[in-house]
Design an enzyme around this catalytic site. Structure first.
Site, short mmCIF file in Angstrom:
data_model
loop_
_atom_site.label_atom_id
_atom_site.label_comp_id
_atom_site.label_asym_id
_atom_site.label_seq_id
_atom_site.Cartn_x
_atom_site.Cartn_y
_atom_site.Cartn_z
N SER A 102 0.85 -1.20 0.00
CA SER A 102 0.00 0.00 0.00
C SER A 102 0.87 1.24 0.00
CB SER A 102 -0.94 -0.03 1.21
OG SER A 102 -1.92 0.96 1.10
N ASN A 103 0.34 2.39 0.35
CA ASN A 103 1.10 3.63 0.40
C ASN A 103 0.57 4.55 1.50
OD1 ASN A 103 -0.99 5.50 -0.76
ND2 ASN A 103 -0.82 4.02 -2.44
N HIS A 104 1.19 5.73 1.64
CA HIS A 104 0.90 6.60 2.78
C HIS A 104 -0.29 7.54 2.61
CE1 HIS A 104 4.17 5.53 5.34
NE2 HIS A 104 5.07 5.72 4.38
#
Ligand code: C5P
Length: 223
Positions: free
Chosen positions: A29-31
């Site tokens: 995933s990512n931030h």
């Protein structure tokens, strides 16, 4: 008070990250916090639009008057967006994961012993913005993409406008503390040129963008 210029319009907004499973307990995933996308959904609703917000996993509450559809993966997000059509406006704010593991293991991956790690093969996810921009029948009248760049912001954003087939690009410089932060500094890129906005709260960016959307669609309606 301003009139609800988007009354009778349907706006579709994506927000947050997507989550691409590796096995039942792990993901890529990512931030992305979802803040900017949720704020845009709220601002469009405040202008009177019916808003469908398709969101990846974030810890935010649905803005008032917005229909929230929660999804996990990019493929789920595309499906939810297609199910929500027709829409007059599409704002693609989500930080969609570019890749997903080819195969999500159905059991938790195990350590294999010294020096042996599982190889993770990745494959490209569908591009939701590009897909909706190129719809023959149900293309929203106004399609807006986001471009998070760390360098050569405007050149990359111009390229993106063409490649994605969208009408506007909101370019933001994420080299600093913008991701997850409260403020954003953006440039709005359209076929007519570039409009640089000063740094301001994400809510303020959203309110101004919703105004621009109202003006653009208002012209369509009157003209
Ligand atoms: O190509 P890039 O990821 O920089 O493009 C960003 C824009 O494209 C954003 O509007 C994002 O929501 C959208 N996007 C998408 N589906 C993807 C990748 C990006 O809708 N798979």
């Amino acid at each position: 008070p301003r009139s609800k210029r988007l009354a009778g319009r349907h706006a579709l907004v994506t927000a947050g990250p997507t989550r691409e499973p590796l096995d039942p307990v792990r993901y890529i995933s990512n931030h992305s916090s979802g803040k900017q996308g949720y704020a845009i959904a709220a601002a469009l609703a405040a202008e009177g639009a019916r808003v469908t917000l398709v969101s990846g996993p974030v810890s935010l509450r649905a803005p008032e008057g917005v229909d929230l559809v929660k999804v996990e993966t990019a493929r789920d997000m595309l499906k939810a967006c297609e199910d929500a059509l027709p829409a007059d406006i599409f704002v693609s704010v989500a930080a969609v994961a570019d890749w997903r593991p080819v195969k999500a293991a159905d059991k938790k991956l195990k350590l294999k012993g010294e020096g042996k790690s599982p190889a993770i093969e990745l494959t490209e996810n569908p591009d939701i913005l590009r897909t909706l921009s190129h719809k023959k029948k149900k293309r929203p009248a106004l399609v807006i993409g986001f471009a998070a760049e760390t360098h050569d912001l405007e050149r990359h954003a111009q390229e993106k406008l063409a490649r994605k087939g969208c009408d506007w690009i909101v370019a933001n410089d994420v080299s600093g503390d913008v991701m997850g932060g409260l403020e954003n500094e953006i440039a709005l890129i359209t076929k007519d040129g570039i409009d640089r906005w000063p740094r301001m709260a994400k809510e303020e960016v959203s309110a101004r963008l919703a105004q621009k959307v109202s003006e653009a669609l208002g012209r369509d309606r009157d003209g």
